[in-house]
Design a protein around this motif. Sequence first.
Motif, short mmCIF file in Angstrom:
data_model
loop_
_atom_site.label_atom_id
_atom_site.label_comp_id
_atom_site.label_asym_id
_atom_site.label_seq_id
_atom_site.Cartn_x
_atom_site.Cartn_y
_atom_site.Cartn_z
N LYS A 36 7.70 13.98 -5.17
CA LYS A 36 7.10 14.97 -4.26
C LYS A 36 5.59 14.77 -4.16
CE LYS A 36 10.57 18.50 -5.11
NZ LYS A 36 10.84 19.81 -5.71
N THR A 37 4.97 14.41 -5.27
CA THR A 37 3.53 14.12 -5.26
C THR A 37 3.25 12.90 -4.40
OG1 THR A 37 3.25 15.06 -7.47
CG2 THR A 37 1.54 13.53 -6.71
N VAL A 38 4.07 11.86 -4.58
CA VAL A 38 3.91 10.64 -3.79
C VAL A 38 4.06 10.97 -2.30
CG1 VAL A 38 4.82 8.34 -3.32
CG2 VAL A 38 4.71 9.16 -5.68
N SER A 39 5.09 11.71 -1.95
CA SER A 39 5.32 12.10 -0.56
C SER A 39 4.14 12.87 0.01
CB SER A 39 6.58 12.95 -0.42
OG SER A 39 7.72 12.19 -0.68
N LYS A 40 3.62 13.79 -0.79
CA LYS A 40 2.48 14.60 -0.35
C LYS A 40 1.30 13.70 0.04
CE LYS A 40 -0.97 17.76 -2.20
NZ LYS A 40 -1.40 18.53 -3.37
N TYR A 41 0.98 12.75 -0.81
CA TYR A 41 -0.18 11.90 -0.55
C TYR A 41 0.10 10.84 0.52
CZ TYR A 41 -2.76 14.30 -4.13
OH TYR A 41 -3.41 15.28 -4.83
N LEU A 42 1.35 10.42 0.64
CA LEU A 42 1.69 9.47 1.70
C LEU A 42 1.57 10.12 3.08
CD1 LEU A 42 4.77 7.54 0.28
CD2 LEU A 42 2.45 6.67 0.64
N SER A 43 1.79 11.43 3.14
CA SER A 43 1.72 12.12 4.43
C SER A 43 0.29 12.36 4.89
CB SER A 43 2.48 13.44 4.37
OG SER A 43 1.82 14.36 3.53
N GLN A 44 -0.66 12.17 3.98
CA GLN A 44 -2.06 12.39 4.32
C GLN A 44 -2.69 11.09 4.82
OE1 GLN A 44 -3.91 13.99 0.80
NE2 GLN A 44 -2.69 15.84 0.86
N GLU A 45 -3.56 11.24 5.78
CA GLU A 45 -4.28 10.08 6.33
C GLU A 45 -5.36 9.64 5.34
OE1 GLU A 45 -6.94 9.13 10.28
OE2 GLU A 45 -5.43 10.71 10.35
N ILE A 46 -5.55 8.34 5.25
CA ILE A 46 -6.61 7.81 4.39
C ILE A 46 -7.95 8.03 5.08
CG2 ILE A 46 -7.58 5.77 3.28
CD1 ILE A 46 -4.80 4.57 3.20
N THR A 47 -8.84 8.73 4.41
CA THR A 47 -10.17 8.97 4.98
C THR A 47 -11.27 8.32 4.14
OG1 THR A 47 -10.33 11.07 3.80
CG2 THR A 47 -9.48 11.14 6.05
N ASP A 48 -10.91 7.81 2.98
CA ASP A 48 -11.88 7.21 2.07
C ASP A 48 -11.91 5.69 2.30
OD1 ASP A 48 -13.16 6.02 -0.17
OD2 ASP A 48 -12.61 7.73 -1.43
N PRO A 49 -13.04 5.15 2.72
CA PRO A 49 -13.12 3.71 2.98
C PRO A 49 -12.81 2.86 1.74
CG PRO A 49 -15.11 4.81 3.73
CD PRO A 49 -14.29 5.84 3.03
N GLU A 50 -13.13 3.38 0.57
CA GLU A 50 -12.84 2.65 -0.67
C GLU A 50 -11.34 2.50 -0.87
OE1 GLU A 50 -13.89 2.83 -5.44
OE2 GLU A 50 -14.60 4.43 -4.14
N VAL A 51 -10.59 3.56 -0.60
CA VAL A 51 -9.13 3.51 -0.72
C VAL A 51 -8.56 2.56 0.33
CG1 VAL A 51 -6.98 4.84 -0.61
CG2 VAL A 51 -8.98 5.80 -1.76
N GLU A 52 -9.09 2.60 1.53
CA GLU A 52 -8.63 1.69 2.59
C GLU A 52 -8.81 0.24 2.17
OE1 GLU A 52 -10.74 2.75 6.14
OE2 GLU A 52 -9.46 4.49 6.52
N ARG A 53 -9.97 -0.08 1.57
CA ARG A 53 -10.21 -1.45 1.10
C ARG A 53 -9.23 -1.83 0.00
NH1 ARG A 53 -15.50 0.18 1.85
NH2 ARG A 53 -15.79 0.69 -0.34
N MET A 54 -8.96 -0.91 -0.92
CA MET A 54 -8.01 -1.19 -2.00
C MET A 54 -6.62 -1.45 -1.45
SD MET A 54 -8.88 1.23 -5.25
CE MET A 54 -9.87 2.57 -4.65
N VAL A 55 -6.19 -0.66 -0.47
CA VAL A 55 -4.88 -0.86 0.14
C VAL A 55 -4.80 -2.26 0.73
CG1 VAL A 55 -3.34 -0.16 2.03
CG2 VAL A 55 -4.43 1.58 0.61
N GLU A 56 -5.83 -2.67 1.44
CA GLU A 56 -5.84 -3.99 2.06
C GLU A 56 -5.80 -5.10 1.01
OE1 GLU A 56 -5.32 -6.75 4.76
OE2 GLU A 56 -5.25 -4.61 5.15
N LEU A 57 -6.54 -4.94 -0.07
CA LEU A 57 -6.53 -5.94 -1.15
C LEU A 57 -5.16 -6.04 -1.81
CD1 LEU A 57 -10.00 -5.26 -2.82
CD2 LEU A 57 -9.32 -7.28 -1.50
N ILE A 58 -4.52 -4.91 -2.01
CA ILE A 58 -3.18 -4.90 -2.62
C ILE A 58 -2.19 -5.59 -1.68
CG2 ILE A 58 -1.25 -3.42 -3.32
CD1 ILE A 58 -3.48 -1.34 -4.16
N ARG A 59 -2.27 -5.29 -0.40
CA ARG A 59 -1.37 -5.93 0.57
C ARG A 59 -1.56 -7.44 0.58
NH1 ARG A 59 -2.03 -1.82 5.70
NH2 ARG A 59 -0.75 -0.15 4.86
#
Length: 66
Positions: A36-59
Amino acid sequence: MSKAKPKKSELAYFKALSAQGMTPNAIGNMMGRDPKTVSKYLSQEITDPEVERMVELIRQAELSQL
Protein backbone atom coordinates in the motif's frame (compact mmCIF):
# COMPACT_ATOMS: atom_id res chain seq x y z
CA MET A 1 7.93 -3.68 7.61
CA SER A 2 9.15 -0.14 8.03
CA LYS A 3 6.75 2.69 8.80
CA ALA A 4 9.24 5.46 8.01
CA LYS A 5 8.77 7.61 4.92
CA PRO A 6 10.70 6.14 1.98
CA LYS A 7 14.06 7.71 1.20
CA LYS A 8 14.62 9.34 -2.17
CA SER A 9 16.58 6.31 -3.36
CA GLU A 10 13.68 4.02 -2.42
CA LEU A 11 11.21 6.22 -4.27
CA ALA A 12 13.44 6.05 -7.33
CA TYR A 13 13.53 2.25 -7.12
CA PHE A 14 9.74 2.13 -6.73
CA LYS A 15 9.32 4.13 -9.95
CA ALA A 16 12.04 2.30 -11.90
CA LEU A 17 10.83 -1.17 -10.93
CA SER A 18 7.24 -0.22 -11.69
CA ALA A 19 8.32 1.00 -15.13
CA GLN A 20 9.83 -2.45 -15.69
CA GLY A 21 6.44 -4.01 -15.05
CA MET A 22 6.72 -5.03 -11.40
CA THR A 23 3.56 -4.78 -9.31
CA PRO A 24 3.38 -2.83 -6.05
CA ASN A 25 3.12 -6.18 -4.23
CA ALA A 26 6.31 -7.48 -5.83
CA ILE A 27 8.14 -4.20 -5.20
CA GLY A 28 6.96 -4.09 -1.59
CA ASN A 29 8.03 -7.68 -0.93
CA MET A 30 11.40 -7.11 -2.59
CA MET A 31 12.11 -3.89 -0.68
CA GLY A 32 10.52 -4.76 2.66
CA ARG A 33 7.74 -2.19 2.29
CA ASP A 34 3.99 -2.50 2.54
CA PRO A 35 2.50 -2.72 -0.98
CA LYS A 36 0.00 0.00 0.00
CA THR A 37 2.92 2.34 0.71
CA VAL A 38 4.47 1.48 -2.64
CA SER A 39 1.15 2.11 -4.40
CA LYS A 40 0.73 5.43 -2.62
CA TYR A 41 4.10 6.71 -3.80
CA LEU A 42 3.76 5.26 -7.30
CA SER A 43 0.54 7.24 -7.74
CA GLN A 44 2.35 10.49 -6.98
CA GLU A 45 4.13 12.46 -9.67
CA ILE A 46 7.88 12.87 -9.28
CA THR A 47 8.60 16.53 -8.53
CA ASP A 48 12.14 16.19 -7.17
CA PRO A 49 14.80 16.47 -9.89
CA GLU A 50 17.19 14.37 -7.79
CA VAL A 51 14.71 11.48 -7.71
CA GLU A 52 14.12 11.84 -11.46
CA ARG A 53 17.88 11.53 -12.07
CA MET A 54 18.08 8.46 -9.82
CA VAL A 55 15.20 6.80 -11.68
CA GLU A 56 16.97 7.38 -14.99
CA LEU A 57 20.27 6.00 -13.65
CA ILE A 58 18.52 2.89 -12.32
CA ARG A 59 16.78 2.34 -15.66
CA GLN A 60 20.07 2.71 -17.55
CA ALA A 61 21.82 0.27 -15.20
CA GLU A 62 19.02 -2.28 -15.57
CA LEU A 63 19.05 -1.97 -19.36
CA SER A 64 22.81 -2.45 -19.51
CA GLN A 65 22.42 -5.78 -17.69
CA LEU A 66 20.10 -7.19 -20.37
